[in-house]
Design a protein around this motif. Structure first.
Motif, PDB file in Angstrom:
ATOM      1  N   ILE A   4       0.828  -1.206   0.000  1.00 43.02           N
ATOM      2  CA  ILE A   4       0.000   0.000   0.000  1.00 43.02           C
ATOM      3  C   ILE A   4       0.862   1.255   0.000  1.00 43.02           C
ATOM      4  CG2 ILE A   4      -1.742   1.303   1.289  1.00 43.02           C
ATOM      5  CD1 ILE A   4      -2.794  -1.374   2.349  1.00 43.02           C
ATOM      6  N   GLU A   5       1.949   1.232   0.799  1.00 40.80           N
ATOM      7  CA  GLU A   5       2.867   2.378   0.864  1.00 40.80           C
ATOM      8  C   GLU A   5       4.293   1.890   0.594  1.00 40.80           C
ATOM      9  OE1 GLU A   5       2.606   4.711   4.396  1.00 40.80           O
ATOM     10  OE2 GLU A   5       0.424   4.938   4.274  1.00 40.80           O
ATOM     11  N   PRO A   6       4.633   1.666  -0.669  1.00 37.71           N
ATOM     12  CA  PRO A   6       5.935   1.075  -1.013  1.00 37.71           C
ATOM     13  C   PRO A   6       7.138   1.949  -0.668  1.00 37.71           C
ATOM     14  CG  PRO A   6       4.763   1.806  -2.987  1.00 37.71           C
ATOM     15  CD  PRO A   6       3.796   1.896  -1.860  1.00 37.71           C
ATOM     16  N   ASP A   7       6.945   3.226  -0.419  1.00 41.10           N
ATOM     17  CA  ASP A   7       8.063   4.128  -0.111  1.00 41.10           C
ATOM     18  C   ASP A   7       8.238   4.352   1.392  1.00 41.10           C
ATOM     19  OD1 ASP A   7       8.623   4.482  -2.823  1.00 41.10           O
ATOM     20  OD2 ASP A   7       7.165   6.109  -2.993  1.00 41.10           O
ATOM     21  N   ASN A   8       7.466   3.670   2.197  1.00 43.36           N
ATOM     22  CA  ASN A   8       7.546   3.869   3.642  1.00 43.36           C
ATOM     23  C   ASN A   8       8.754   3.111   4.209  1.00 43.36           C
ATOM     24  OD1 ASN A   8       7.073   3.556   6.565  1.00 43.36           O
ATOM     25  ND2 ASN A   8       5.081   4.470   6.121  1.00 43.36           N
ATOM     26  N   GLU A   9       9.794   3.861   4.603  1.00 47.14           N
ATOM     27  CA  GLU A   9      11.033   3.250   5.079  1.00 47.14           C
ATOM     28  C   GLU A   9      10.843   2.528   6.405  1.00 47.14           C
ATOM     29  OE1 GLU A   9      13.869   2.841   3.592  1.00 47.14           O
ATOM     30  OE2 GLU A   9      13.113   3.833   1.800  1.00 47.14           O
ATOM     31  N   LYS A  10       9.958   3.028   7.244  1.00 45.87           N
ATOM     32  CA  LYS A  10       9.704   2.389   8.538  1.00 45.87           C
ATOM     33  C   LYS A  10       9.187   0.970   8.354  1.00 45.87           C
ATOM     34  CE  LYS A  10       6.901   2.900  12.728  1.00 45.87           C
ATOM     35  NZ  LYS A  10       5.900   3.760  13.426  1.00 45.87           N
TER      36      LYS A  10
ATOM     37  N   LYS B   9       9.522  -0.911   5.631  1.00 47.13           N
ATOM     38  CA  LYS B   9      10.533  -1.732   4.958  1.00 47.13           C
ATOM     39  C   LYS B   9      11.626  -2.177   5.926  1.00 47.13           C
ATOM     40  CE  LYS B   9      11.232   1.120   1.419  1.00 47.13           C
ATOM     41  NZ  LYS B   9      11.742   1.619   0.119  1.00 47.13           N
ATOM     42  N   GLU B  10      12.015  -1.284   6.826  1.00 50.59           N
ATOM     43  CA  GLU B  10      13.037  -1.648   7.805  1.00 50.59           C
ATOM     44  C   GLU B  10      12.511  -2.715   8.764  1.00 50.59           C
ATOM     45  OE1 GLU B  10      16.575  -1.774   9.933  1.00 50.59           O
ATOM     46  OE2 GLU B  10      16.090  -1.003   7.937  1.00 50.59           O
ATOM     47  N   ALA B  11      11.255  -2.565   9.182  1.00 51.03           N
ATOM     48  CA  ALA B  11      10.639  -3.576  10.049  1.00 51.03           C
ATOM     49  C   ALA B  11      10.579  -4.925   9.338  1.00 51.03           C
ATOM     50  CB  ALA B  11       9.234  -3.131  10.457  1.00 51.03           C
ATOM     51  N   TYR B  12      10.285  -4.895   8.045  1.00 54.69           N
ATOM     52  CA  TYR B  12      10.216  -6.142   7.268  1.00 54.69           C
ATOM     53  C   TYR B  12      11.588  -6.808   7.172  1.00 54.69           C
ATOM     54  CZ  TYR B  12       8.967  -9.352   3.500  1.00 54.69           C
ATOM     55  OH  TYR B  12       8.749 -10.482   2.747  1.00 54.69           O
ATOM     56  N   ARG B  13      12.629  -6.011   6.950  1.00 61.32           N
ATOM     57  CA  ARG B  13      13.989  -6.575   6.862  1.00 61.32           C
ATOM     58  C   ARG B  13      14.387  -7.245   8.179  1.00 61.32           C
ATOM     59  NH1 ARG B  13      15.053  -1.930   3.510  1.00 61.32           N
ATOM     60  NH2 ARG B  13      15.555  -0.665   5.347  1.00 61.32           N
ATOM     61  N   LYS B  14      14.077  -6.584   9.273  1.00 61.66           N
ATOM     62  CA  LYS B  14      14.419  -7.153  10.583  1.00 61.66           C
ATOM     63  C   LYS B  14      13.650  -8.439  10.850  1.00 61.66           C
ATOM     64  CE  LYS B  14      15.739  -2.809  12.818  1.00 61.66           C
ATOM     65  NZ  LYS B  14      15.421  -1.815  13.877  1.00 61.66           N
ATOM     66  N   LEU B  15      12.383  -8.453  10.438  1.00 59.90           N
ATOM     67  CA  LEU B  15      11.566  -9.646  10.652  1.00 59.90           C
ATOM     68  C   LEU B  15      12.088 -10.816   9.829  1.00 59.90           C
ATOM     69  CD1 LEU B  15       9.121 -10.903  12.008  1.00 59.90           C
ATOM     70  CD2 LEU B  15       7.710 -10.085  10.127  1.00 59.90           C
ATOM     71  N   VAL B  16      12.460 -10.556   8.580  1.00 59.41           N
ATOM     72  CA  VAL B  16      13.008 -11.620   7.726  1.00 59.41           C
ATOM     73  C   VAL B  16      14.339 -12.131   8.300  1.00 59.41           C
ATOM     74  CG1 VAL B  16      13.989 -12.120   5.444  1.00 59.41           C
ATOM     75  CG2 VAL B  16      11.851 -10.846   5.632  1.00 59.41           C
ATOM     76  N   ASP B  17      15.172 -11.222   8.818  1.00 59.35           N
ATOM     77  CA  ASP B  17      16.432 -11.625   9.445  1.00 59.35           C
ATOM     78  C   ASP B  17      16.166 -12.557  10.634  1.00 59.35           C
ATOM     79  OD1 ASP B  17      17.930 -10.206   7.655  1.00 59.35           O
ATOM     80  OD2 ASP B  17      18.252  -8.476   8.965  1.00 59.35           O
ATOM     81  N   LYS B  18      15.159 -12.233  11.426  1.00 57.66           N
ATOM     82  CA  LYS B  18      14.820 -13.072  12.571  1.00 57.66           C
ATOM     83  C   LYS B  18      14.343 -14.445  12.124  1.00 57.66           C
ATOM     84  CE  LYS B  18      11.462 -13.725  16.256  1.00 57.66           C
ATOM     85  NZ  LYS B  18      12.408 -14.540  17.065  1.00 57.66           N
ATOM     86  N   ILE B  19      13.501 -14.468  11.097  1.00 56.44           N
ATOM     87  CA  ILE B  19      12.988 -15.744  10.591  1.00 56.44           C
ATOM     88  C   ILE B  19      14.142 -16.621  10.104  1.00 56.44           C
ATOM     89  CG2 ILE B  19      11.625 -16.808   8.745  1.00 56.44           C
ATOM     90  CD1 ILE B  19       9.704 -14.408   8.974  1.00 56.44           C
ATOM     91  N   ASN B  20      15.086 -16.017   9.360  1.00 58.77           N
ATOM     92  CA  ASN B  20      16.243 -16.775   8.863  1.00 58.77           C
ATOM     93  C   ASN B  20      17.137 -17.248  10.012  1.00 58.77           C
ATOM     94  OD1 ASN B  20      15.421 -16.397   6.219  1.00 58.77           O
ATOM     95  ND2 ASN B  20      16.644 -14.555   5.931  1.00 58.77           N
ATOM     96  N   TYR B  21      17.325 -16.392  11.010  1.00 61.65           N
ATOM     97  CA  TYR B  21      18.154 -16.744  12.169  1.00 61.65           C
ATOM     98  C   TYR B  21      17.548 -17.929  12.921  1.00 61.65           C
ATOM     99  CZ  TYR B  21      20.465 -16.269  16.720  1.00 61.65           C
ATOM    100  OH  TYR B  21      21.149 -16.518  17.875  1.00 61.65           O
ATOM    101  N   ASP B  22      16.239 -17.864  13.164  1.00 61.57           N
ATOM    102  CA  ASP B  22      15.562 -18.959  13.864  1.00 61.57           C
ATOM    103  C   ASP B  22      15.624 -20.255  13.059  1.00 61.57           C
ATOM    104  OD1 ASP B  22      14.959 -17.224  15.886  1.00 61.57           O
ATOM    105  OD2 ASP B  22      12.873 -16.899  15.285  1.00 61.57           O
ATOM    106  N   ALA B  23      15.501 -20.123  11.739  1.00 63.22           N
ATOM    107  CA  ALA B  23      15.559 -21.317  10.880  1.00 63.22           C
ATOM    108  C   ALA B  23      16.943 -21.950  10.934  1.00 63.22           C
ATOM    109  CB  ALA B  23      15.200 -20.944   9.447  1.00 63.22           C
TER     110      ALA B  23
END
Length: 223
Positions: free
Chosen positions: A138-144, A146-160
């Motif tokens: 919905i808001e592709p330019d929202n850096e907040k 996108k940053e939250a998404y990057r951190k969440l993906v990092d956590k998912i990969n770390y847990d895996a």
């Protein structure tokens, strides 16, 4: 009014705010039920949820512009309500925060972001990720977001990775246990050393090691 958005919601030109809301809620209920289905049905439902969300918000904004109410009190009140939900989440009042979110009729990017945070607090990681993805669409330019998404993906990969390492360690342990209890023993081991045959020699070595450790500890304590 945007014809593509009207088509997504199954409406025609001149649709009222009430009609838009009614069509949106009916479609949303339909696809929310289907999104957990397997295969193409579930994938299509997730895509359609994003489309109807965007269509609804854009059509409502169009009507607001025509009525001359953009930037008015209603928008400010909505922002204030979202701020209140954020405070509830920070205080750990997750049930009340969810109740407040469920009461929103307009569910734009910030709504999905807050829903993502709520799901994360409940440890519903996959659902949290899906909500963030909708917010970013919905808001592709929202850096907040996108940053939250990057951190969440990092956590998912770390847990895996941790889970894989734990499984590998367990597999190694099971394999060693299957091959034999006495590590280092093989067919060429002298008979007297098998099944604990060299216990006396080991005891002597152990006693000597303990004596050395005691001497070291006494020396350190006397310094």
């Amino acid at each position: 009014m945007n014809k593509r958005n009207l088509s997504i919601l199954g409406l025609e030109e001149g649709a009222t705010k009430a009609e838009i809301k009614q069509a949106y809620e009916a479609l949303r209920a339909k696809y929310l039920e289907e999104r957990f289905a397997d295969g193409e049905v579930g994938n299509n439902a997730a895509i359609m949820l994003t489309k109807i969300e965007t269509a609804y918000n854009e059509l409502i904004n169009e009507l607001a512009e025509k009525e001359g109410s953009v930037g008015g009190g209603e928008q400010g009140a909505s922002s204030s309500a979202f701020d209140h939900v954020e405070e509830l989440i920070k205080m750990g009042e997750l049930v009340e925060a969810q109740r407040k979110l469920d009461a929103f009729n307009e569910r734009g990017a910030r709504w999905h972001y807050l829903q993502s945070v709520l799901f994360y607090k409940k440890n519903w990681i996959n659902e949290s990720k899906k909500q963030l993805e909708i917010a970013i669409k919905i808001e592709p330019d929202n850096e907040k977001y996108k940053e939250a998404y990057r951190k969440l993906v990092d956590k998912i990969n770390y847990d895996a990775n941790n889970a894989r390492n734990a499984n590998n360690a367990q597999s190694d342990y099971n394999e060693n246990s299957r091959q034999g209890v006495y590590q280092g023993q093989n067919m060429s081991t002298p008979e007297e050393d098998q099944m604990g045959g060299s216990m006396c020699g080991s005891c002597v070595e152990c006693c000597a090691l303990n004596a050395c450790l005691n001497c070291m500890c006494n020396s350190l304590c006397n310094c």
